[in-house]
Design a protein around this motif. Sequence first.
Motif, PDB file in Angstrom:
ATOM      1  N   LEU A  81    -196.207  17.342 -35.131  1.00 26.33           N
ATOM      2  CA  LEU A  81    -195.403  16.844 -36.239  1.00 26.33           C
ATOM      3  C   LEU A  81    -194.579  15.662 -35.738  1.00 26.33           C
ATOM      4  CD1 LEU A  81    -194.123  20.244 -37.718  1.00 26.33           C
ATOM      5  CD2 LEU A  81    -195.873  18.747 -38.715  1.00 26.33           C
ATOM      6  N   ASN A  82    -194.486  14.617 -36.539  1.00 24.20           N
ATOM      7  CA  ASN A  82    -193.716  13.430 -36.176  1.00 24.20           C
ATOM      8  C   ASN A  82    -192.262  13.634 -36.593  1.00 24.20           C
ATOM      9  OD1 ASN A  82    -192.556  10.946 -35.793  1.00 24.20           O
ATOM     10  ND2 ASN A  82    -194.017   9.803 -37.040  1.00 24.20           N
ATOM     11  N   LEU A  83    -191.402  13.945 -35.631  1.00 29.05           N
ATOM     12  CA  LEU A  83    -190.015  14.291 -35.915  1.00 29.05           C
ATOM     13  C   LEU A  83    -189.068  13.098 -35.840  1.00 29.05           C
ATOM     14  CD1 LEU A  83    -189.935  17.717 -34.025  1.00 29.05           C
ATOM     15  CD2 LEU A  83    -190.356  17.284 -36.450  1.00 29.05           C
ATOM     16  N   THR A  84    -189.605  11.908 -35.777  1.00 24.75           N
ATOM     17  CA  THR A  84    -188.823  10.660 -35.841  1.00 24.75           C
ATOM     18  C   THR A  84    -187.673  10.691 -34.829  1.00 24.75           C
ATOM     19  OG1 THR A  84    -189.246  10.799 -38.239  1.00 24.75           O
ATOM     20  CG2 THR A  84    -187.919   8.946 -37.475  1.00 24.75           C
ATOM     21  N   LEU A  85    -188.007  10.896 -33.590  1.00 24.39           N
ATOM     22  CA  LEU A  85    -186.996  11.105 -32.552  1.00 24.39           C
ATOM     23  C   LEU A  85    -186.365   9.802 -32.072  1.00 24.39           C
ATOM     24  CD1 LEU A  85    -188.816  13.790 -30.361  1.00 24.39           C
ATOM     25  CD2 LEU A  85    -187.212  14.156 -32.247  1.00 24.39           C
ATOM     26  N   GLY A  86    -185.048   9.814 -31.980  1.00 28.22           N
ATOM     27  CA  GLY A  86    -184.324   8.747 -31.298  1.00 28.22           C
ATOM     28  C   GLY A  86    -183.949   7.535 -32.103  1.00 28.22           C
ATOM     29  N   LYS A  87    -184.874   7.015 -32.892  1.00 31.83           N
ATOM     30  CA  LYS A  87    -184.555   5.802 -33.635  1.00 31.83           C
ATOM     31  C   LYS A  87    -185.302   5.767 -34.966  1.00 31.83           C
ATOM     32  CE  LYS A  87    -188.034   2.959 -31.247  1.00 31.83           C
ATOM     33  NZ  LYS A  87    -188.247   1.727 -30.449  1.00 31.83           N
ATOM     34  N   ALA A  88    -184.765   4.957 -35.870  1.00 24.53           N
ATOM     35  CA  ALA A  88    -185.363   4.838 -37.199  1.00 24.53           C
ATOM     36  C   ALA A  88    -186.763   4.247 -37.103  1.00 24.53           C
ATOM     37  CB  ALA A  88    -184.484   3.954 -38.082  1.00 24.53           C
ATOM     38  N   GLN A  89    -187.596   4.594 -38.089  1.00 29.92           N
ATOM     39  CA  GLN A  89    -188.943   4.032 -38.159  1.00 29.92           C
ATOM     40  C   GLN A  89    -189.146   3.378 -39.526  1.00 29.92           C
ATOM     41  OE1 GLN A  89    -192.078   6.747 -36.981  1.00 29.92           O
ATOM     42  NE2 GLN A  89    -190.913   7.507 -35.236  1.00 29.92           N
ATOM     43  N   TYR A  90    -189.867   2.265 -39.510  1.00 32.66           N
ATOM     44  CA  TYR A  90    -190.090   1.506 -40.733  1.00 32.66           C
ATOM     45  C   TYR A  90    -191.518   1.733 -41.215  1.00 32.66           C
ATOM     46  CZ  TYR A  90    -185.820  -0.564 -39.023  1.00 32.66           C
ATOM     47  OH  TYR A  90    -184.544  -0.724 -38.564  1.00 32.66           O
ATOM     48  N   LYS A  91    -191.648   2.168 -42.452  1.00 32.73           N
ATOM     49  CA  LYS A  91    -192.966   2.435 -43.020  1.00 32.73           C
ATOM     50  C   LYS A  91    -192.834   2.530 -44.536  1.00 32.73           C
ATOM     51  CE  LYS A  91    -194.561   6.638 -43.199  1.00 32.73           C
ATOM     52  NZ  LYS A  91    -195.140   7.952 -42.810  1.00 32.73           N
ATOM     53  N   GLU A  92    -193.940   2.415 -45.213  1.00 33.25           N
ATOM     54  CA  GLU A  92    -193.950   2.559 -46.668  1.00 33.25           C
ATOM     55  C   GLU A  92    -193.661   4.008 -47.035  1.00 33.25           C
ATOM     56  OE1 GLU A  92    -194.544   1.119 -50.659  1.00 33.25           O
ATOM     57  OE2 GLU A  92    -194.381   0.045 -48.762  1.00 33.25           O
ATOM     58  N   VAL A  93    -192.667   4.222 -47.887  1.00 29.52           N
ATOM     59  CA  VAL A  93    -192.325   5.570 -48.343  1.00 29.52           C
ATOM     60  C   VAL A  93    -192.417   5.602 -49.862  1.00 29.52           C
ATOM     61  CG1 VAL A  93    -190.614   7.431 -48.355  1.00 29.52           C
ATOM     62  CG2 VAL A  93    -190.753   5.877 -46.386  1.00 29.52           C
ATOM     63  N   ASN A  94    -193.401   6.314 -50.357  1.00 30.11           N
ATOM     64  CA  ASN A  94    -193.575   6.458 -51.810  1.00 30.11           C
ATOM     65  C   ASN A  94    -193.051   7.792 -52.324  1.00 30.11           C
ATOM     66  OD1 ASN A  94    -194.931   3.930 -52.398  1.00 30.11           O
ATOM     67  ND2 ASN A  94    -196.641   4.741 -51.215  1.00 30.11           N
ATOM     68  N   ILE A 120    -179.186   4.936 -40.123  1.00 32.15           N
ATOM     69  CA  ILE A 120    -180.279   4.161 -39.544  1.00 32.15           C
ATOM     70  C   ILE A 120    -179.975   3.791 -38.099  1.00 32.15           C
ATOM     71  CG2 ILE A 120    -181.530   1.970 -39.701  1.00 32.15           C
ATOM     72  CD1 ILE A 120    -182.294   4.203 -41.721  1.00 32.15           C
ATOM     73  N   ALA A 121    -178.692   3.597 -37.800  1.00 35.86           N
ATOM     74  CA  ALA A 121    -178.292   3.243 -36.435  1.00 35.86           C
ATOM     75  C   ALA A 121    -178.254   4.454 -35.513  1.00 35.86           C
ATOM     76  CB  ALA A 121    -176.922   2.574 -36.456  1.00 35.86           C
ATOM     77  N   VAL A 171    -190.118  13.835 -44.952  1.00 36.57           N
ATOM     78  CA  VAL A 171    -189.398  15.078 -45.236  1.00 36.57           C
ATOM     79  C   VAL A 171    -188.051  15.034 -44.522  1.00 36.57           C
ATOM     80  CG1 VAL A 171    -189.346  17.591 -45.056  1.00 36.57           C
ATOM     81  CG2 VAL A 171    -191.531  16.423 -45.433  1.00 36.57           C
ATOM     82  N   ASN A 172    -186.974  15.148 -45.297  1.00 33.57           N
ATOM     83  CA  ASN A 172    -185.661  15.355 -44.695  1.00 33.57           C
ATOM     84  C   ASN A 172    -185.527  16.863 -44.557  1.00 33.57           C
ATOM     85  OD1 ASN A 172    -182.673  15.869 -44.560  1.00 33.57           O
ATOM     86  ND2 ASN A 172    -182.656  13.632 -44.583  1.00 33.57           N
ATOM     87  N   ALA A 173    -185.667  17.342 -43.332  1.00 32.38           N
ATOM     88  CA  ALA A 173    -185.712  18.784 -43.082  1.00 32.38           C
ATOM     89  C   ALA A 173    -184.328  19.405 -43.132  1.00 32.38           C
ATOM     90  CB  ALA A 173    -186.348  19.047 -41.722  1.00 32.38           C
ATOM     91  N   HIS A 174    -184.279  20.698 -43.406  1.00 33.10           N
ATOM     92  CA  HIS A 174    -182.995  21.414 -43.380  1.00 33.10           C
ATOM     93  C   HIS A 174    -182.431  21.363 -41.963  1.00 33.10           C
ATOM     94  CE1 HIS A 174    -179.871  24.049 -44.705  1.00 33.10           C
ATOM     95  NE2 HIS A 174    -180.205  25.014 -43.862  1.00 33.10           N
ATOM     96  N   LYS A 224    -182.790   6.559 -50.254  1.00 32.74           N
ATOM     97  CA  LYS A 224    -182.659   5.297 -49.522  1.00 32.74           C
ATOM     98  C   LYS A 224    -183.893   5.037 -48.649  1.00 32.74           C
ATOM     99  CE  LYS A 224    -179.629   2.779 -49.264  1.00 32.74           C
ATOM    100  NZ  LYS A 224    -179.385   1.516 -50.021  1.00 32.74           N
ATOM    101  N   ALA A 225    -184.482   6.096 -48.104  1.00 37.79           N
ATOM    102  CA  ALA A 225    -185.713   5.931 -47.329  1.00 37.79           C
ATOM    103  C   ALA A 225    -186.816   5.331 -48.190  1.00 37.79           C
ATOM    104  CB  ALA A 225    -186.154   7.273 -46.750  1.00 37.79           C
ATOM    105  N   ILE A 226    -186.897   5.774 -49.431  1.00 37.15           N
ATOM    106  CA  ILE A 226    -187.880   5.230 -50.377  1.00 37.15           C
ATOM    107  C   ILE A 226    -187.545   3.783 -50.707  1.00 37.15           C
ATOM    108  CG2 ILE A 226    -188.666   5.375 -52.776  1.00 37.15           C
ATOM    109  CD1 ILE A 226    -188.350   8.450 -52.521  1.00 37.15           C
ATOM    110  N   GLN A 227    -186.282   3.547 -51.006  1.00 40.15           N
ATOM    111  CA  GLN A 227    -185.846   2.216 -51.421  1.00 40.15           C
ATOM    112  C   GLN A 227    -185.999   1.183 -50.307  1.00 40.15           C
ATOM    113  OE1 GLN A 227    -181.662   1.980 -52.249  1.00 40.15           O
ATOM    114  NE2 GLN A 227    -181.832   0.096 -53.429  1.00 40.15           N
ATOM    115  N   GLU A 228    -185.684   1.578 -49.077  1.00 41.50           N
ATOM    116  CA  GLU A 228    -185.676   0.643 -47.953  1.00 41.50           C
ATOM    117  C   GLU A 228    -186.922   0.742 -47.071  1.00 41.50           C
ATOM    118  OE1 GLU A 228    -183.342  -1.532 -47.718  1.00 41.50           O
ATOM    119  OE2 GLU A 228    -181.888  -0.723 -49.154  1.00 41.50           O
TER     120      GLU A 228
END
Length: 418
Positions: free
Chosen positions: A382-395, A31-32, A304-307, A358-362
């Motif tokens: 596509l949102n590649l979550t660049l640079g820093k963690a993002q907080y959102k509902e993950v089901n 996450i850091a 999606v945790n990509a390869h 953990k993404a789902i849990q947290e």
Amino acid sequence: MLKELKRVVVTGMGAITPIGNSVDEFWKNSIAGKSGVDLITKFDTTNFKTKFAAEVKGFNASEYFEKNEARKYDLFTQYAVAASEEAIMNANINFEQVNKDKIGVIWGSGNGGIQTFQDQVEEFIKGGKIPRFNPYFIPKIIADIPSGIISIRHGFRGLNFSTISACASSNNAIIDAYNYIRLGKADIIITGGSEAPINESGLGGFNASKALSTNNENAKTASRPFDVTRDGFVMGEGAGALVLESLESAQKRGAFIYAEIVGGGMAADAYHLTGTHPEGEGAYLGMIDALEDADIDASKINYVNAHATSTHMGDESELKAMYRVFGERNDLNISGTKSMTGHLLGAAGAIEAILSIKAIQENTIPPTINTTEVEPEFVNKLNLTLGKAQYKEVNYAMSNTFGFGGHIATTIFKKFAA
């Protein structure tokens, strides 16, 4: 008469990684956006094209083995035992109250005991005409030993085997465990994968195949998934372990449930020995198979945790496949966490499954670090979550792994609801 398929949940996790030797430490550093990549310390890299990797730090085998016992096991097995011990403890299993005949182990590794093989061949050459092999040579190198050792340590007498599908190995192990539990062949299965490939043979071999980054001047940022300047993957090592369990068994013993596994997809590129299909055909089929198995539409996936290994063709083909599956969705987060851990080869699927859970849990998405200039075709698509963690509902979270030989394995995890 066909039996009703059982629901399967995750009740334990364990990790040995380049950025943490426990699940909590691994998650915190992910996450850091911490990089586990640095110059190799295990051997002299003077004559090698690549001089860096993502090594495990501070691992102490004596915490898990007596001194004489540790000598029997290659490092990849030691990592497997360490991660599985954390997962089993995390699952809080009372062995007096469970049927060990219904507890199995399925473990994945792409390379097995490659360090032991190298050491023993060198020793044989030094010995001249007299063979000088360690009596544990064969048990130390074969890839099935972790599953055997984990079962022996705890007396698990259920199904027991290993999966080998290169970098898809541990995802295949997880899918097999999921399927055997839902078919009623086991109540609990310890599953995951481990690798310890950072040695002269591993580095030299992957250098020869032109798969590794040689960006020695920028080692810490060399793993840069989806970036136009990427030049190959960064080798990593470690292990990830999951305890999968039937919902019935977990509820009976009052276990904490981290997530539910609801889909496993498998396919093949059927294209090239080491390269990926340029249009990501196998990756597309694997993701679609997983979605069909989970009986959900692609729109349900939140992460999606990509390869995303940071190879030129591999990343491009996966982007094409994901765009084909999901379309233009800015609400879908994708990340390439190998930017932090390096590529753990056969263990990659296991540690990335942990991050997905953990993404789902947290409700937190780990980032893709080091990437600054995305492939032009996919900028703002596509949102590649660049640079820093993002907080959102993950089901729902999906995890992709692809291996040399065209092997494709995709898992889907879901937020648990009774």
